[in-house]
Design an enzyme around this catalytic site. Structure first.
Site, PDB file in Angstrom:
ATOM      1  N   TYR A   1      30.551  35.695  -1.651  1.00 22.88           N
ATOM      2  CA  TYR A   1      30.976  34.311  -1.426  1.00 22.88           C
ATOM      3  C   TYR A   1      32.278  34.308  -0.644  1.00 22.88           C
ATOM      4  O   TYR A   1      33.267  34.921  -1.061  1.00 22.88           O
ATOM      5  CB  TYR A   1      31.173  33.575  -2.758  1.00 22.88           C
ATOM      6  CG  TYR A   1      31.692  32.164  -2.573  1.00 22.88           C
ATOM      7  CD1 TYR A   1      31.024  31.266  -1.737  1.00 22.88           C
ATOM      8  CD2 TYR A   1      32.856  31.730  -3.192  1.00 22.88           C
ATOM      9  CE1 TYR A   1      31.490  29.980  -1.532  1.00 22.88           C
ATOM     10  CE2 TYR A   1      33.336  30.444  -2.994  1.00 22.88           C
ATOM     11  CZ  TYR A   1      32.646  29.572  -2.165  1.00 22.88           C
ATOM     12  OH  TYR A   1      33.117  28.301  -1.958  1.00 22.88           O
TER      13      TYR A   1
ATOM     14  N   ARG B   1       0.798  -1.231   0.000  1.00 19.53           N
ATOM     15  CA  ARG B   1       0.000   0.000   0.000  1.00 19.53           C
ATOM     16  C   ARG B   1       0.832   1.283   0.000  1.00 19.53           C
ATOM     17  O   ARG B   1       0.297   2.369  -0.191  1.00 19.53           O
ATOM     18  CB  ARG B   1      -0.962  -0.008   1.204  1.00 19.53           C
ATOM     19  CG  ARG B   1      -2.145  -0.944   0.967  1.00 19.53           C
ATOM     20  CD  ARG B   1      -3.280  -0.599   1.894  1.00 19.53           C
ATOM     21  NE  ARG B   1      -3.110  -1.192   3.208  1.00 19.53           N
ATOM     22  CZ  ARG B   1      -3.609  -0.673   4.332  1.00 19.53           C
ATOM     23  NH1 ARG B   1      -4.280   0.468   4.296  1.00 19.53           N
ATOM     24  NH2 ARG B   1      -3.413  -1.269   5.487  1.00 19.53           N
TER      25      ARG B   1
ATOM     26  N   GLU C   1      -7.222 -13.538  15.477  1.00 21.73           N
ATOM     27  CA  GLU C   1      -7.045 -12.603  14.362  1.00 21.73           C
ATOM     28  C   GLU C   1      -8.410 -12.157  13.836  1.00 21.73           C
ATOM     29  O   GLU C   1      -9.369 -12.932  13.837  1.00 21.73           O
ATOM     30  CB  GLU C   1      -6.228 -13.264  13.244  1.00 21.73           C
ATOM     31  CG  GLU C   1      -4.782 -13.500  13.625  1.00 21.73           C
ATOM     32  CD  GLU C   1      -4.068 -12.223  14.048  1.00 21.73           C
ATOM     33  OE1 GLU C   1      -4.100 -11.233  13.308  1.00 21.73           O
ATOM     34  OE2 GLU C   1      -3.494 -12.223  15.157  1.00 21.73           O
TER      35      GLU C   1
ATOM     36  N   GLY D   1       3.970 -15.567   7.066  1.00 20.79           N
ATOM     37  CA  GLY D   1       3.291 -15.110   8.275  1.00 20.79           C
ATOM     38  C   GLY D   1       4.261 -14.725   9.380  1.00 20.79           C
ATOM     39  O   GLY D   1       5.460 -15.024   9.314  1.00 20.79           O
TER      40      GLY D   1
ATOM     41  N   LYS E   1      31.450  29.045   3.183  1.00 20.34           N
ATOM     42  CA  LYS E   1      31.778  27.621   3.212  1.00 20.34           C
ATOM     43  C   LYS E   1      33.191  27.423   3.706  1.00 20.34           C
ATOM     44  O   LYS E   1      34.105  28.125   3.238  1.00 20.34           O
ATOM     45  CB  LYS E   1      31.643  27.023   1.809  1.00 20.34           C
ATOM     46  CG  LYS E   1      31.919  25.530   1.770  1.00 20.34           C
ATOM     47  CD  LYS E   1      32.639  25.064   0.515  1.00 20.34           C
ATOM     48  CE  LYS E   1      34.098  25.468   0.497  1.00 20.34           C
ATOM     49  NZ  LYS E   1      34.889  24.801  -0.545  1.00 20.34           N
TER      50      LYS E   1
ATOM     51  N   SER F   1       7.986  -4.877  15.238  1.00 18.19           N
ATOM     52  CA  SER F   1       7.770  -4.790  13.791  1.00 18.19           C
ATOM     53  C   SER F   1       8.510  -3.585  13.231  1.00 18.19           C
ATOM     54  O   SER F   1       8.503  -2.510  13.841  1.00 18.19           O
ATOM     55  CB  SER F   1       6.285  -4.627  13.469  1.00 18.19           C
ATOM     56  OG  SER F   1       5.603  -5.815  13.769  1.00 18.19           O
TER      57      SER F   1
HETATM   58  C1  UD1 Z   1      -0.278  -8.705  13.344  1.00 18.29           C
HETATM   59  C2  UD1 Z   1      -0.853  -9.626  14.441  1.00 18.29           C
HETATM   60  C3  UD1 Z   1      -2.127  -9.013  15.002  1.00 18.29           C
HETATM   61  C4  UD1 Z   1      -1.841  -7.606  15.528  1.00 18.29           C
HETATM   62  C5  UD1 Z   1      -1.219  -6.772  14.439  1.00 18.29           C
HETATM   63  C6  UD1 Z   1      -0.774  -5.447  15.007  1.00 18.29           C
HETATM   64  C7  UD1 Z   1      -0.219 -11.859  13.730  1.00 18.29           C
HETATM   65  C8  UD1 Z   1      -0.688 -13.109  13.135  1.00 18.29           C
HETATM   66  N1  UD1 Z   1      -1.127 -10.908  13.876  1.00 18.29           N
HETATM   67  O1  UD1 Z   1      -1.214  -8.715  12.298  1.00 18.29           O
HETATM   68  O2  UD1 Z   1      -2.608  -9.804  16.041  1.00 18.29           O
HETATM   69  O3  UD1 Z   1      -3.054  -7.012  15.986  1.00 18.29           O
HETATM   70  O4  UD1 Z   1      -0.046  -7.419  13.894  1.00 18.29           O
HETATM   71  O5  UD1 Z   1      -0.347  -4.599  13.987  1.00 18.29           O
HETATM   72  O6  UD1 Z   1       0.937 -11.740  14.092  1.00 18.29           O
HETATM   73  N2  UD1 Z   1       5.974  -9.858   8.496  1.00 18.29           N
HETATM   74  C9  UD1 Z   1       7.092 -10.566   8.125  1.00 18.29           C
HETATM   75  N3  UD1 Z   1       6.924 -11.766   7.509  1.00 18.29           N
HETATM   76  C10 UD1 Z   1       5.706 -12.279   7.264  1.00 18.29           C
HETATM   77  C11 UD1 Z   1       4.565 -11.549   7.653  1.00 18.29           C
HETATM   78  C12 UD1 Z   1       4.737 -10.339   8.282  1.00 18.29           C
HETATM   79  O7  UD1 Z   1       8.222 -10.123   8.331  1.00 18.29           O
HETATM   80  O8  UD1 Z   1       5.646 -13.377   6.702  1.00 18.29           O
HETATM   81  C13 UD1 Z   1       6.162  -8.574   9.161  1.00 18.29           C
HETATM   82  C14 UD1 Z   1       5.541  -7.437   8.412  1.00 18.29           C
HETATM   83  O9  UD1 Z   1       6.470  -6.861   7.504  1.00 18.29           O
HETATM   84  C15 UD1 Z   1       5.193  -6.470   9.529  1.00 18.29           C
HETATM   85  C16 UD1 Z   1       4.905  -7.388  10.711  1.00 18.29           C
HETATM   86  O10 UD1 Z   1       5.508  -8.616  10.403  1.00 18.29           O
HETATM   87  O11 UD1 Z   1       6.277  -5.652   9.863  1.00 18.29           O
HETATM   88  C17 UD1 Z   1       3.440  -7.579  10.983  1.00 18.29           C
HETATM   89  O12 UD1 Z   1       2.848  -8.171   9.862  1.00 18.29           O
HETATM   90  P1  UD1 Z   1       1.408  -7.764   9.375  1.00 18.29           P
HETATM   91  O13 UD1 Z   1       1.061  -8.539   8.154  1.00 18.29           O
HETATM   92  O14 UD1 Z   1       1.293  -6.302   9.310  1.00 18.29           O
HETATM   93  O15 UD1 Z   1       0.550  -8.318  10.587  1.00 18.29           O
HETATM   94  P2  UD1 Z   1      -0.987  -8.110  10.814  1.00 18.29           P
HETATM   95  O16 UD1 Z   1      -1.719  -8.950   9.839  1.00 18.29           O
HETATM   96  O17 UD1 Z   1      -1.275  -6.676  10.833  1.00 18.29           O
END
Ligand code: UD1
Ligand code: CA
Length: 474
Positions: free
Chosen positions: A383, A20, A164, A90, A368, A112
């Protein structure tokens, strides 16, 4: 600092795509207050006195890994390492990738890369709540919890699960308390739970949040550390959210400065993208941007629309509107403005400009890598580069140091009390002796003696009763 004696190891998830943002730049490298989102998180980890920081990268991994700097405040031995997650299955799968590099004896804090403003003391409180033997979740209540994982509790209030949004029932979706995405948990508990995750859920992902169920089943206490400050858990998914968080963060910084006594003409038009230190009675007009490291002495006044980076400005100095001060890093490149100096409007001070007490720099003057001693003045259109000006030198309008011969830079020395007329060219290397005067329009190529008047231009010639040509009739 950290209450628990256990070492803290931080895992930062930063492998997601950030679709996004609609940008070629990986999401976590977009900047908030002048620093990459992920840099904020790494710097917070350093502030936490973490033993090691493991950054999980995937999308744009090479760029992300190259784009991070060692935190300024890292303790000795602070180690940052990168682990790749390919493909991204995930959040649980993300943390699984870190398992081989996480020691068993530490507390793991999961963060994160797109949540930049979590405070160190909040994480310390979370680590205390973990206490070395519990699973501690950072939670918050949102009026609109759509999209977030919900904190499900028993009748007695004990945390039972994180559900979730996409997997939640209508009743569960009524829950306002959500999981922030941040947890603290001992590595020895976390590792076996990670090994047991599956992807049987609405999104077909390995959810880190499923570890809560395992903890509950094993009788490991799960504690929620609930905060109320939404900025600390705000994640960035789009340019709109990035701009909103930037403004909220800047407003908070502005309020903190005003509480210290700094007078801001408009806290909504004030941006600090680095470290700003203000002594007493500093006044800052609208639309100023401060970056790098900037120190403002007592009673300094900054006019509207100034952009100032890496500078020390002495007590009582006045920076008039539209001045650009662009110092570099380190003492040599830092710009210094002495006490009581007047700078601008429309002045430009570049790296290594060192202005002494009560120096005056006027409009359209560029300085400078040059020192100007106390009381020296360059008030208009000039200058001054690779030069040193002595005390009380008056540097005329339109004059320049010709410091560059096309290959090398050379130094101009103007000793104390020299008067340089208007529109002079000082061809470096050259020295103008103390107390000397240089006539307007001179091109100076040789050193001049102290006290001398030097004029180096064509002698004025007048032709009496000169008749100008007239246009011929056809
Ligand atoms: C996650 C939580 C949710 C919480 C929310 C808060 C899980 C399953 N859910 O959901 O409970 O309310 O954060 O913002 O954890 N990322 C990776 N690798 C992956 C997937 C994600 O590095 O395979 C990283 C993303 O870049 C991001 C962070 O993990 O920085 C969170 O991922 P995102 O997909 O935003 O999680 P949510 O679905 O929002
Ligand atoms: Ca997701």
């Amino acid at each position: 600092m950290v209450q628990s004696q256990q070492a803290v190891d931080v895992v930062i998830m930063a492998a997601g795509k950030g679709t996004r943002m609609k940008s070629k730049l990986p999401k976590v490298l977009h900047r908030l207050a002048g620093r990459a989102l992920l840099q904020h998180v790494v710097d917070t980890a350093a502030g936490l006195d973490a033993r090691r920081v493991v950054v999980i990268t995937g999308h744009g991994a090479m760029e992300v890994e190259a784009g991070l700097a060692q935190p300024a405040r890292a303790r000795a031995g602070f180690g940052m390492e990168f682990v790749r997650q390919e493909p991204q299955l995930g959040t649980g799968h993300a943390v699984q990738q870190a398992v081989p590099v996480l020691p068993d004896d530490g507390v793991v804090v999961v963060l994160s890369g797109d949540v930049p403003l979590t405070q160190v003391d909040t994480l310390q409180a979370l680590i205390s709540a973990c206490g070395g033997n519990k699973l501690a979740l950072l939670t918050i209540e949102f009026a609109d919890p759509t999209g977030y994982g919900r904190i499900e509790r028993t009748g007695s209030g004990a945390v039972q699960a994180i559900v979730e949004h996409k997997d939640a029932s209508d009743a569960q979706r009524q829950i306002k308390e959500i999981y922030s995405g941040i947890m603290a948990v001992p590595a020895r508990l976390l590792k076996p739970w990670l090994a047991r995750l599956d992807n049987k859920n609405a999104q077909g992902e390995y959810y880190l949040t499923d570890v809560v169920k395992f903890a509950v089943a094993e009788g490991v206490p799960v504690v929620a550390h609930k905060i109320s400050d939404a900025l600390q858990v705000a994640g960035i998914n789009s340019p709109v959210q990035l701009a909103e968080l930037e403004r909220a963060h800047q407003l908070r910084q502005a309020q903190a400065f005003m509480e210290q006594g700094v007078r801001l003409a408009d806290p909504a038009r004030f941006d600090v993208r680095g470290q700003l230190q203000c002594a007493q009675d500093v006044e800052i007009d609208v639309n100023c941007i401060f970056s790098g490291s900037v120190q403002l002495g007592e009673g300094v006044r900054i006019g509207a629309n100034c952009v100032i980076s890496n500078a020390r400005i002495g007590a009582g100095a006045v920076i008039h509107p539209y001045t650009h001060i662009e110092g570099g890093h380190g003492d040599k490149e830092m710009v210094e403005v002495g006490p009581g100096a007047l700078v601008g409007p429309f002045a430009r001070l570049r790296p290594g400009a060192k202005l002494g007490q009560e120096v005056h720099i006027g409009n359209f003057v560029e300085v400078k890598n040059a020192t100007m001693a106390a009381g020296a003045k360059a008030n208009h259109l000039a200058y001054v580069g690779d030069a040193s000006l002595g005390e009380r030198v008056n540097y005329g309008a339109g004059s320049i140091t010709a410091n560059y011969d096309g290959a090398n830079k050379h130094q101009t020395v103007i000793e104390a009390d020299v008067h340089i007329g208007s529109n002079c060219v000082l061809v470096a290397p050259v020295t103008i002796g103390a107390g000397g005067t240089v006539g307007g329009g001179s091109t100076i190529t040789k050193d001049t003696a102290p006290g001398a008047l030097t004029v180096a231009r064509a002698t004025q010639v007048s032709v009496a009763n000169w008749t100008r040509p007239v246009k011929q009739k056809k």
